[in-house]
Design a protein around this motif. Structure first.
Motif, mmCIF file in Angstrom:
data_model
loop_
_atom_site.group_PDB
_atom_site.id
_atom_site.type_symbol
_atom_site.label_atom_id
_atom_site.label_comp_id
_atom_site.label_asym_id
_atom_site.label_seq_id
_atom_site.Cartn_x
_atom_site.Cartn_y
_atom_site.Cartn_z
ATOM 1 N N ALA A 18 -75.116 33.422 -35.827
ATOM 2 C CA ALA A 18 -75.835 32.738 -34.745
ATOM 3 C C ALA A 18 -77.175 33.439 -34.526
ATOM 4 O O ALA A 18 -77.289 34.649 -34.707
ATOM 5 N N ALA A 19 -78.183 32.682 -34.145
ATOM 6 C CA ALA A 19 -79.526 33.225 -33.933
ATOM 7 C C ALA A 19 -79.860 33.261 -32.445
ATOM 8 O O ALA A 19 -79.600 32.305 -31.724
ATOM 9 N N GLN A 37 -72.419 39.575 -37.115
ATOM 10 C CA GLN A 37 -73.598 39.420 -37.969
ATOM 11 C C GLN A 37 -74.613 38.454 -37.362
ATOM 12 O O GLN A 37 -75.040 37.493 -37.987
ATOM 13 N N LEU A 38 -75.012 38.727 -36.133
ATOM 14 C CA LEU A 38 -75.964 37.877 -35.428
ATOM 15 C C LEU A 38 -77.391 38.171 -35.875
ATOM 16 O O LEU A 38 -77.685 39.240 -36.394
ATOM 17 N N TRP A 39 -78.286 37.210 -35.643
ATOM 18 C CA TRP A 39 -79.707 37.323 -35.977
ATOM 19 C C TRP A 39 -80.504 37.327 -34.682
ATOM 20 O O TRP A 39 -80.493 36.339 -33.944
ATOM 21 N N PHE A 40 -81.195 38.434 -34.398
ATOM 22 C CA PHE A 40 -81.981 38.597 -33.184
ATOM 23 C C PHE A 40 -83.466 38.632 -33.537
ATOM 24 O O PHE A 40 -83.873 39.377 -34.431
ATOM 25 N N HIS A 59 -79.008 41.377 -37.925
ATOM 26 C CA HIS A 59 -80.423 41.412 -38.292
ATOM 27 C C HIS A 59 -81.252 41.427 -37.006
ATOM 28 O O HIS A 59 -81.063 40.568 -36.144
ATOM 29 N N PHE A 60 -82.166 42.383 -36.923
ATOM 30 C CA PHE A 60 -83.038 42.519 -35.754
ATOM 31 C C PHE A 60 -84.477 42.479 -36.237
ATOM 32 O O PHE A 60 -84.884 43.294 -37.063
ATOM 33 N N LYS A 61 -85.246 41.526 -35.732
ATOM 34 C CA LYS A 61 -86.643 41.377 -36.120
ATOM 35 C C LYS A 61 -87.508 41.456 -34.864
ATOM 36 O O LYS A 61 -87.310 40.673 -33.930
ATOM 37 N N LEU A 62 -88.430 42.445 -34.852
ATOM 38 C CA LEU A 62 -89.355 42.646 -33.735
ATOM 39 C C LEU A 62 -88.616 42.838 -32.405
ATOM 40 O O LEU A 62 -89.026 42.323 -31.369
ATOM 41 N N ARG A 76 -73.568 49.537 -39.868
ATOM 42 C CA ARG A 76 -73.465 49.434 -41.323
ATOM 43 C C ARG A 76 -74.123 48.134 -41.803
ATOM 44 O O ARG A 76 -73.795 47.062 -41.315
ATOM 45 N N GLY A 77 -75.069 48.284 -42.731
ATOM 46 C CA GLY A 77 -75.725 47.117 -43.304
ATOM 47 C C GLY A 77 -76.678 46.399 -42.365
ATOM 48 O O GLY A 77 -77.090 45.277 -42.627
ATOM 49 N N VAL A 78 -77.054 47.026 -41.265
ATOM 50 C CA VAL A 78 -77.968 46.418 -40.289
ATOM 51 C C VAL A 78 -79.381 46.369 -40.865
ATOM 52 O O VAL A 78 -79.791 47.252 -41.608
ATOM 53 N N SER A 79 -80.124 45.335 -40.502
ATOM 54 C CA SER A 79 -81.529 45.220 -40.871
ATOM 55 C C SER A 79 -82.361 45.296 -39.601
ATOM 56 O O SER A 79 -82.167 44.504 -38.678
ATOM 57 N N LEU A 80 -83.269 46.262 -39.552
ATOM 58 C CA LEU A 80 -84.185 46.434 -38.423
ATOM 59 C C LEU A 80 -85.601 46.297 -38.978
ATOM 60 O O LEU A 80 -86.080 47.176 -39.682
#
Length: 140
Positions: A18-19, A37-40, A59-62, A76-80
């Protein structure tokens, strides 16, 4: 009368992938939350309590994590990408396979992840990927 849903309950109930955009969780109690595994994007967790949270594969963007408490969290496996982690507490956190990177927003330092002043004592940094991170390397 119905009880109000807390931010922790709302996040934990979101389905996988979910985003969420431009939401504030500043100062919130998100301790031990388990996310799917949410998308922020452009969300703020400034000063939030995320101790022992499970954020694997999120996933975290900005996003803004300034002063957040992520002690003992599983990342684990997080994207910042392009996130501000200045002063965040990541002691004893598991960052196995995490990626700290950038977002192409223009001229640096805009879009770079900021790790200035984060605490990493006893954190697991196995296979951690770094791409133009401000404030790295970090002295424990």
């Amino acid at each position: 009368m119905e009880r109000a849903v807390t931010a922790k309950e709302d996040l934990a109930s979101r389905r996988r992938n979910a985003a969420l955009q431009r939401q504030s969780f500043n100062g919130g109690d998100l301790a031990s939350v388990h996310l799917q595994q949410l998308w922020f994007t452009r969300c703020s967790f400034r000063g939030a309590d995320l101790r022992h949270a499970t954020l694997d594969g999120c996933h975290f963007k900005l996003c803004d994590f300034r002063g957040a408490n992520l002690r003992g969290a599983s990342l684990r496996g997080v994207s910042l990408a392009g996130c501000d982690l200045a002063g965040a507490d990541l002691r004893e956190a598991d960052l196995t396979g995490a990626r700290f990177g950038q977002v192409l927003t223009g001229i640096p330092p805009h879009g770079l992840t900021n790790a200035t002043g984060i605490k990493l004592d006893n954190a697991v940094l196995r296979d951690l990927e770094l791409d133009q991170v401000i404030g790295w390397p970090i002295a424990k």
